[in-house]
Design an enzyme around this catalytic site. Structure first.
Site, PDB file in Angstrom:
ATOM      1  N   GLY A   1       1.504   5.476   0.981  1.00  0.00           N
ATOM      2  CA  GLY A   1       1.286   6.281   2.173  1.00  0.00           C
ATOM      3  C   GLY A   1       2.319   6.021   3.258  1.00  0.00           C
ATOM      4  O   GLY A   1       2.154   6.455   4.389  1.00  0.00           O
ATOM      5  N   HIS A   2       3.383   5.289   2.900  1.00  0.00           N
ATOM      6  CA  HIS A   2       4.426   4.955   3.877  1.00  0.00           C
ATOM      7  C   HIS A   2       5.798   5.454   3.445  1.00  0.00           C
ATOM      8  O   HIS A   2       6.807   4.966   3.945  1.00  0.00           O
ATOM      9  CB  HIS A   2       4.501   3.440   4.078  1.00  0.00           C
TER      10      HIS A   2
ATOM     11  N   GLY B   1       0.832  -1.192   0.000  1.00  0.00           N
ATOM     12  CA  GLY B   1       0.000   0.000   0.000  1.00  0.00           C
ATOM     13  C   GLY B   1       0.869   1.245   0.000  1.00  0.00           C
ATOM     14  O   GLY B   1       2.033   1.213   0.394  1.00  0.00           O
TER      15      GLY B   1
ATOM     16  N   HIS C   1      -1.237   1.329  10.080  1.00  0.00           N
ATOM     17  CA  HIS C   1      -2.513   1.740   9.483  1.00  0.00           C
ATOM     18  C   HIS C   1      -3.523   2.054  10.577  1.00  0.00           C
ATOM     19  O   HIS C   1      -4.720   2.084  10.336  1.00  0.00           O
ATOM     20  CB  HIS C   1      -3.068   0.638   8.579  1.00  0.00           C
TER      21      HIS C   1
ATOM     22  N   ASP D   1      -1.355  -8.094   0.555  1.00  0.00           N
ATOM     23  CA  ASP D   1      -0.010  -8.099  -0.052  1.00  0.00           C
ATOM     24  C   ASP D   1       0.471  -9.528  -0.260  1.00  0.00           C
ATOM     25  O   ASP D   1       1.030  -9.869  -1.301  1.00  0.00           O
ATOM     26  CB  ASP D   1       0.996  -7.365   0.853  1.00  0.00           C
TER      27      ASP D   1
END
Lengths: 331, 200
Positions: free
Chosen positions: A56-57, A54, A219, A110
């Site tokens: 956003g990291h 994902g 998250h 994932d």
């Protein structure tokens, strides 16, 4: 919600375009869905290393594409796994005939998608292996260690795998190095404030002004306990305790320390935390080599930090110190 | 008549023709328990498959591979990923073959079921589409024609919905609702039933 962005729908793609525009010698957007980030020039005659997850990291995952790190990376939406197609594209673009190692965080989507991508790759005669990173000690007990999530420790596994591939090792050897990095790494974090997923538009979780949550996931997954904030030295001691304990660290051992910011915490506070970690480890006679302090694995604008330790042996130390060409790695 | 890539195309067309109303119904069901994106996944997934339908190769296994790739090109519900995993499991069993006898259907579905259990983490009895598939496999065993197999499958998928209606969901987001899911159909199980109904 107050963010620097245009349309939330384009948040990921516009970030990737910015990365490519700023560092054209490191990043190239590719793939049918434009969710593959790769090096501009493919590696030749060596094992490929890819990751995906994902968004956003940043810098994890896609930010660590570069010589000596990842060859390619599949990019999902914010906090959502990419589907298996960009993963397969990443594997194919990284394959130079010597096989590909996939570094995967231990999350359902994932894992499922990478497993499928690897099966597809196998049908196209590309050999793959997967490392499932599970460094977050707060997410499950030792008895359920395979359920632990992958967090900032991903950085160590990516660096070691990338350096081992660059050194010309075989797929089995690259896997062995990366797996040792995984087994020798533990992380624990603390959240001080929430984050906002652009397309959700509101905070992921609520937390009071004077509260912290120890062990929260990247998250916003629930942590170990939530309560009043503490002095940095006490926080460091609490986070470190479990890591040194599980890694069986003894006087004379060498470790790399990663004090990682989750996004909104200033560098100043990360160094206050590192100072405390340094004191505690020094008192135990544990030597810190190659400390890393900064934002390595973030959760959008979440406030807080995590501490990771990787217990070193000579080979891991060398691989960690090997040069890498990447704007986030910085040496 | 054996199962071929042409049969696959007919199936894709039948489902695609009805996927919009099916999707709307599934979104509504899923919205009560999950994040309401099951229908969207079905609609987008089958539209992706329809887009590659004309170009599918005669090799049934490779055709299933292409369908798996197309189906997984939708983000959102894990249902799309699981459909991809199923198609791929069937692809592995049928790679290099152009004609599949209908009596092999239960074995192929079993391969799909095994792959979903291995990858997805759910078990038989959790009130998921795995339970529908288990019933369908039992009912289609020994059926040698498409017509018989489909009729038996439709009846079995119905039976599974009835059997599990009063049981709680034991996995996924729906699990959080626990006993509240008693007296509700599992959206994934309904999806299986709806797909089979497109053929009858």
């Amino acid at each position: 919600m107050k963010k620097i962005m245009n349309d939330a729908v384009n948040y990921v793609d516009e970030t990737l375009e910015g990365l490519e525009a700023a560092h054209p010698d490191v990043f190239r957007i590719d793939g049918e869905t434009r969710r593959l980030l790769r090096k501009p020039t493919a590696s030749v005659d060596r094992v490929g290393v890819v990751s995906g997850g994902g968004f956003g990291h940043l810098p994890i995952f896609a930010g660590y594409v570069g010589d000596g790190l990842l060859d390619a990376c599949a990019v999902g939406d914010v906090f959502a796994s990419p589907d298996m197609n960009p993963m397969l594209e990443a594997i194919k673009s990284a394959d130079a005939g010597k096989g590909v190692l996939c570094v995967v965080g231990n999350y359902g989507g994932d894992k499922m998608n990478f497993a499928m991508a690897c099966e597809f790759a196998d049908m196209e005669d590309i050999t793959t292996q997967q490392i499932i990173v599970n460094d977050d000690v707060a997410s499950a007990g030792v008895d359920e260690i395979e359920k632990r999530r992958g967090v900032a420790g991903l950085v160590y596994v990516v660096k070691v795998a990338g350096a081992a591939a660059q050194a010309g090792k075989s797929l089995d050897e690259v896997y062995a190095c990366a797996d040792r990095a995984r087994q020798n790494t533990r992380t624990m974090g603390v959240a001080l404030g929430s984050c906002i997923v652009p397309q959700a538009g509101k905070v992921t979780f609520e937390i009071a002004d004077d509260e912290i949550e120890i062990g929260m996931g990247i998250h916003g997954e629930p942590g170990v306990w939530r309560g009043k904030n503490k002095p940095a030295d006490e926080l460091a001691a609490e986070l470190l305790h479990k890591l040194t304990d599980e890694l069986d660290l003894l006087k004379g051992d060498r470790v790399s320390v990663l004090v990682n910011g989750l996004g909104a915490t200033p560098a100043e506070e990360l160094y206050i935390l590192f100072r405390a970690v340094n004191r505690i480890l020094s008192d135990k006679g544990i030597e810190i080599v190659q400390p890393l302090v900064g934002n390595y694995a973030t959760s959008m604008e979440m406030a807080g930090a995590s501490i990771s330790l990787m217990k070193l042996d000579d080979e891991l130390e060398q691989l960690l110190a090997a040069p890498a060409k990447n704007p986030f790695w910085g040496k | 008549m054996a199962l071929t890539t042409d049969t696959l195309r007919i199936g894709i067309n039948k489902i695609t023709d009805q996927v919009d109303p099916m999707g709307a119904h599934l979104n509504e069901l899923d919205g009560r328990l999950g994040d309401g994106d099951l229908g969207v996944t079905m609609v987008n997934g089958f539209k992706n498959i329809a887009a590659v339908s004309d170009d599918l190769p005669d090799d049934f296994g490779m055709a299933c591979m292409d369908c798996a790739k197309a189906m997984t090109k939708v983000s959102g519900s894990s249902f799309g990923t699981l459909m991809g995993i199923s198609l791929m499991a069937v692809a592995k069993q049928t790679k290099g073959q152009t004609e599949i006898e209908w009596d092999r259907l239960p074995d192929l579905l079993q391969a799909a079921l095994d792959a979903m259990i291995a990858r997805g983490g759910a078990s038989i009895g959790d009130k998921t589409m795995l339970d529908s598939l288990t019933a369908v496999i039992a009912a289609t065993t020994g059926k040698t024609s498409a017509q018989d197999a489909l009729a038996a499958a439709a009846e079995a998928a119905d039976g599974a919905l009835i059997e599990f209606f009063d049981q709680p969901c034991k996995i996924g987001r729906a699990r959080i609702f626990g006993d509240k899911t008693k007296g509700m159909d599992d959206p994934g199980m309904v999806a299986i039933k709806s797909m089979i109904d497109c053929f009858t």
